[in-house]
Design a protein around this motif. Structure first.
Motif, PDB file in Angstrom:
ATOM      1  N   ASP A 206      11.632   3.755  -7.234  1.00 24.76           N
ATOM      2  CA  ASP A 206      12.191   5.090  -7.519  1.00 24.76           C
ATOM      3  C   ASP A 206      11.080   6.134  -7.604  1.00 24.76           C
ATOM      4  OD1 ASP A 206      14.709   3.994  -7.592  1.00 24.76           O
ATOM      5  OD2 ASP A 206      14.852   3.933  -9.793  1.00 24.76           O
ATOM      6  N   PHE A 207      10.006   5.811  -8.312  1.00 27.02           N
ATOM      7  CA  PHE A 207       8.930   6.777  -8.523  1.00 27.02           C
ATOM      8  C   PHE A 207       8.227   7.127  -7.219  1.00 27.02           C
ATOM      9  CE2 PHE A 207       4.473   7.766  -9.773  1.00 27.02           C
ATOM     10  CZ  PHE A 207       4.730   8.884 -10.561  1.00 27.02           C
ATOM     11  N   THR A 208       8.095   6.139  -6.327  1.00 25.07           N
ATOM     12  CA  THR A 208       7.393   6.364  -5.060  1.00 25.07           C
ATOM     13  C   THR A 208       8.348   6.751  -3.928  1.00 25.07           C
ATOM     14  OG1 THR A 208       7.539   4.027  -4.418  1.00 25.07           O
ATOM     15  CG2 THR A 208       5.615   4.688  -5.730  1.00 25.07           C
ATOM     16  N   ARG A 209       9.629   6.957  -4.276  1.00 26.03           N
ATOM     17  CA  ARG A 209      10.659   7.317  -3.294  1.00 26.03           C
ATOM     18  C   ARG A 209      10.731   6.294  -2.161  1.00 26.03           C
ATOM     19  NH1 ARG A 209      10.113  13.982  -2.842  1.00 26.03           N
ATOM     20  NH2 ARG A 209      10.416  14.376  -5.078  1.00 26.03           N
ATOM     21  N   GLY A 210      10.696   5.035  -2.563  1.00 27.58           N
ATOM     22  CA  GLY A 210      10.853   3.944  -1.616  1.00 27.58           C
ATOM     23  C   GLY A 210       9.588   3.504  -0.918  1.00 27.58           C
ATOM     24  N   HIS A 211       8.501   4.224  -1.124  1.00 26.60           N
ATOM     25  CA  HIS A 211       7.244   3.903  -0.441  1.00 26.60           C
ATOM     26  C   HIS A 211       6.635   2.614  -0.974  1.00 26.60           C
ATOM     27  CE1 HIS A 211       3.418   4.737   1.635  1.00 26.60           C
ATOM     28  NE2 HIS A 211       2.832   4.343   0.507  1.00 26.60           N
ATOM     29  N   GLY A 212       6.645   2.429  -2.283  1.00 28.40           N
ATOM     30  CA  GLY A 212       6.028   1.261  -2.896  1.00 28.40           C
ATOM     31  C   GLY A 212       4.583   1.523  -3.294  1.00 28.40           C
ATOM     32  N   ALA A 213       3.968   0.543  -3.896  1.00 28.72           N
ATOM     33  CA  ALA A 213       2.584   0.659  -4.373  1.00 28.72           C
ATOM     34  C   ALA A 213       1.623   0.301  -3.242  1.00 28.72           C
ATOM     35  CB  ALA A 213       2.348  -0.255  -5.568  1.00 28.72           C
ATOM     36  N   SER A 228       5.185  -7.826  -7.928  1.00 30.31           N
ATOM     37  CA  SER A 228       4.352  -6.955  -7.102  1.00 30.31           C
ATOM     38  C   SER A 228       4.699  -7.080  -5.626  1.00 30.31           C
ATOM     39  CB  SER A 228       2.868  -7.286  -7.312  1.00 30.31           C
ATOM     40  OG  SER A 228       2.481  -7.071  -8.647  1.00 30.31           O
ATOM     41  N   THR A 229       4.985  -8.294  -5.184  1.00 35.29           N
ATOM     42  CA  THR A 229       5.309  -8.505  -3.770  1.00 35.29           C
ATOM     43  C   THR A 229       6.624  -7.839  -3.385  1.00 35.29           C
ATOM     44  OG1 THR A 229       6.487 -10.603  -4.140  1.00 35.29           O
ATOM     45  CG2 THR A 229       4.092 -10.717  -3.799  1.00 35.29           C
ATOM     46  N   LYS A 230       7.440  -7.517  -4.376  1.00 38.98           N
ATOM     47  CA  LYS A 230       8.742  -6.899  -4.103  1.00 38.98           C
ATOM     48  C   LYS A 230       8.688  -5.381  -4.088  1.00 38.98           C
ATOM     49  CE  LYS A 230      11.280 -10.794  -6.098  1.00 38.98           C
ATOM     50  NZ  LYS A 230      12.212 -11.238  -7.160  1.00 38.98           N
ATOM     51  N   CYS A 231       7.570  -4.823  -4.557  1.00 36.34           N
ATOM     52  CA  CYS A 231       7.479  -3.349  -4.564  1.00 36.34           C
ATOM     53  C   CYS A 231       6.173  -2.857  -3.955  1.00 36.34           C
ATOM     54  CB  CYS A 231       7.653  -2.808  -5.983  1.00 36.34           C
ATOM     55  SG  CYS A 231       6.424  -3.373  -7.184  1.00 36.34           S
ATOM     56  N   ILE A 232       5.516  -3.697  -3.158  1.00 37.22           N
ATOM     57  CA  ILE A 232       4.282  -3.285  -2.504  1.00 37.22           C
ATOM     58  C   ILE A 232       4.621  -2.540  -1.215  1.00 37.22           C
ATOM     59  CG2 ILE A 232       3.956  -5.404  -1.151  1.00 37.22           C
ATOM     60  CD1 ILE A 232       0.937  -5.172  -1.919  1.00 37.22           C
ATOM     61  N   ALA A 233       3.795  -1.586  -0.855  1.00 37.70           N
ATOM     62  CA  ALA A 233       4.048  -0.747   0.311  1.00 37.70           C
ATOM     63  C   ALA A 233       3.665  -1.450   1.609  1.00 37.70           C
ATOM     64  CB  ALA A 233       3.256   0.560   0.179  1.00 37.70           C
ATOM     65  N   PHE A 234       4.124  -0.900   2.702  1.00 35.89           N
ATOM     66  CA  PHE A 234       3.671  -1.322   4.031  1.00 35.89           C
ATOM     67  C   PHE A 234       2.146  -1.150   4.096  1.00 35.89           C
ATOM     68  CE2 PHE A 234       2.566  -0.043   8.412  1.00 35.89           C
ATOM     69  CZ  PHE A 234       2.989  -1.174   9.102  1.00 35.89           C
ATOM     70  N   HIS A 255       6.242 -14.109   3.697  1.00 33.83           N
ATOM     71  CA  HIS A 255       6.550 -12.811   3.087  1.00 33.83           C
ATOM     72  C   HIS A 255       5.428 -11.819   3.351  1.00 33.83           C
ATOM     73  CE1 HIS A 255       7.613  -9.992  -0.279  1.00 33.83           C
ATOM     74  NE2 HIS A 255       8.834 -10.315   0.128  1.00 33.83           N
ATOM     75  N   VAL A 256       4.179 -12.293   3.291  1.00 33.93           N
ATOM     76  CA  VAL A 256       3.024 -11.452   3.605  1.00 33.93           C
ATOM     77  C   VAL A 256       3.137 -10.925   5.035  1.00 33.93           C
ATOM     78  CG1 VAL A 256       0.520 -11.448   3.920  1.00 33.93           C
ATOM     79  CG2 VAL A 256       1.516 -12.610   1.946  1.00 33.93           C
ATOM     80  N   LEU A 257       3.566 -11.786   5.922  1.00 31.80           N
ATOM     81  CA  LEU A 257       3.703 -11.408   7.333  1.00 31.80           C
ATOM     82  C   LEU A 257       4.825 -10.402   7.530  1.00 31.80           C
ATOM     83  CD1 LEU A 257       3.619 -13.804  10.377  1.00 31.80           C
ATOM     84  CD2 LEU A 257       5.490 -12.197  10.120  1.00 31.80           C
ATOM     85  N   VAL A 258       6.002 -10.692   6.972  1.00 25.93           N
ATOM     86  CA  VAL A 258       7.172  -9.850   7.206  1.00 25.93           C
ATOM     87  C   VAL A 258       6.967  -8.445   6.630  1.00 25.93           C
ATOM     88  CG1 VAL A 258       9.599  -9.524   6.593  1.00 25.93           C
ATOM     89  CG2 VAL A 258       8.803 -11.761   7.366  1.00 25.93           C
ATOM     90  N   LYS A 259       6.338  -8.340   5.450  1.00 29.75           N
ATOM     91  CA  LYS A 259       6.163  -7.028   4.815  1.00 29.75           C
ATOM     92  C   LYS A 259       4.824  -6.380   5.171  1.00 29.75           C
ATOM     93  CE  LYS A 259       7.809  -5.765   0.991  1.00 29.75           C
ATOM     94  NZ  LYS A 259       8.104  -5.491  -0.437  1.00 29.75           N
ATOM     95  N   ASN A 260       3.976  -7.129   5.870  1.00 29.50           N
ATOM     96  CA  ASN A 260       2.727  -6.569   6.370  1.00 29.50           C
ATOM     97  C   ASN A 260       1.821  -6.043   5.251  1.00 29.50           C
ATOM     98  OD1 ASN A 260       1.863  -6.355   9.251  1.00 29.50           O
ATOM     99  ND2 ASN A 260       1.264  -4.305   8.604  1.00 29.50           N
ATOM    100  N   TYR A 261       1.553  -6.899   4.253  1.00 30.73           N
ATOM    101  CA  TYR A 261       0.637  -6.531   3.180  1.00 30.73           C
ATOM    102  C   TYR A 261      -0.446  -7.591   3.069  1.00 30.73           C
ATOM    103  CZ  TYR A 261       3.316  -9.795   0.164  1.00 30.73           C
ATOM    104  OH  TYR A 261       3.945 -10.894  -0.378  1.00 30.73           O
ATOM    105  N   SER A 262      -1.472  -7.280   2.304  1.00 34.40           N
ATOM    106  CA  SER A 262      -2.607  -8.180   2.143  1.00 34.40           C
ATOM    107  C   SER A 262      -2.710  -8.655   0.699  1.00 34.40           C
ATOM    108  CB  SER A 262      -3.918  -7.471   2.520  1.00 34.40           C
ATOM    109  OG  SER A 262      -3.871  -6.979   3.835  1.00 34.40           O
TER     110      SER A 262
END
Length: 334
Positions: A206-213, A228-234, A255-262
């Motif tokens: 909500d705070f990031t308007r859907g962007h995530g951390a 954290s993995t559920k609210c991390i940004a692209f 999950h790391v692959l699908v959401k493209n995070y490190s």
């Protein structure tokens, strides 16, 4: 000298406060009259024998101190009377900081400004070095990004909140109580979430308007990592700093692959061994930020050296905020 000694691994109450004979200072080492010593969570792991490094018994715990140089080898760049902070090589009954006297290598010692109190100096090195390397070296935090800090009112977390704000990030603090929420707010967090009372994932979205951390700084592990993995940004970066929850999470590669995070790890101590020049650069930058008033250790408790076991037990149980510092009120006795 008086010091806390670990003769068998266990809880903080397994330590004993003893009068020890004054040993000669090893060649090439500084002898420092300890004014203050930082209490860190990993001290409790060293005492319990569960840390990745296991000193031989018996030993004095305590990896960071501040104080006054008593003896200095020629050519070291130090002299008796210098005000310093030092990172210690914990091992044996001459190396740790829970004592009235400590020994440190010159390369692990830093002269401190006259305006820096000893209590600040004892709380300055480990937490801020960890935060700087985690946020800047490992996560490449950028101005304007969203930074989520877990355990944001603790020693490691409070430093990360301040460093994130100094870097121009928007900081979201995750804490476990109303008292800790108040601390995180004072530290400058833009949003504070009490994760036991609120839905952290939804609050971040909500705070990031859907962007995530964009960056997550996680010294907790366990459930905090999973959330954290559920609210991390692209293209977000999740920095694994430690596991104060006692639970080591498992990263799901799909999950790391699908959401493209490190997911990146930070073992700050390795930089001292492999890239010490980076530690020096970091130290210079941190001192500049301190002098400019942009960072300052949140020392919440000043505890007499004689009560170190109680102080360490409180830190280990997560009952503290900011940094707890031991004060050697009696000074060094030789």
């Amino acid at each position: 000298m008086r010091a806390w000694v670990v003769r068998r691994n266990g809880a903080p109450d397994s330590m004993s406060f003893e009068d020890l004979p004054e040993a000669a200072t090893p060649d090439g080492m500084l002898k420092i009259a300890v004014a203050a010593a930082g209490v860190n969570f990993f001290d409790s792991l060293l005492v319990a024998g569960t840390y990745q490094q296991k000193p031989e018994l018996p030993f004095i715990p305590g990896a960071e101190i501040s104080g006054t140089v008593v003896e200095a080898p020629s050519g070291s760049g130090f002299a008796p009377g210098d005000r310093v902070l030092a990172r210690l090589q914990v091992g044996g009954v001459g190396g740790g900081g829970y004592a009235e006297v400590a020994r440190a290598r010159p390369q692990d010692t830093l002269k401190i400004p006259d305006a820096m109190p000893f209590e600040d100096a004892a709380a300055f090195f480990v937490n801020y070095q960890t935060g700087w390397f985690g946020l800047h070296r490992r996560a490449n935090l950028q101005r304007g990004e969203f930074l989520l800090v877990h355990a944001a009112a603790g020693g490691v977390g409070s430093a990360a909140v301040q460093l994130g704000k100094a870097a121009g990030a928007t900081v979201i603090a995750s804490v476990g109580s109303a008292e800790k929420a108040e601390v995180a707010t004072k530290l400058g967090a833009d949003l504070v979430v009490q994760h036991r009372e609120q839905d952290l994932v939804q609050a971040v979205k909500d705070f990031t308007r859907g962007h995530g951390a964009d960056v997550v700084y996680d010294p907790v592990g366990g459930d905090a990592f999973e959330k954290s993995t559920k609210c991390i940004a692209f293209e977000g970066r999740l920095v694994v700093v430690g596991f104060t929850s006692g639970q080591i999470p498992q990263a799901r590669a799909n999950h790391v692959l699908v959401k493209n995070y490190s997911v990146v790890g930070l073992h700050w101590g390795l930089y001292n061994e492999r890239r010490p020049e980076l530690v020096e650069e970091c130290t210079e930058e941190l001192l500049k930020l301190y002098a400019a008033g942009r960072i300052a250790p949140y020392v919440s408790r000043r505890v007499p050296l004689e009560r170190a076991a109680d102080a360490l037990a409180d830190v280990a149980a997560g009952r503290t905020t900011g940094k707890t510092v031991l004060v050697a009120t009696a000074g060094a006795r030789t």
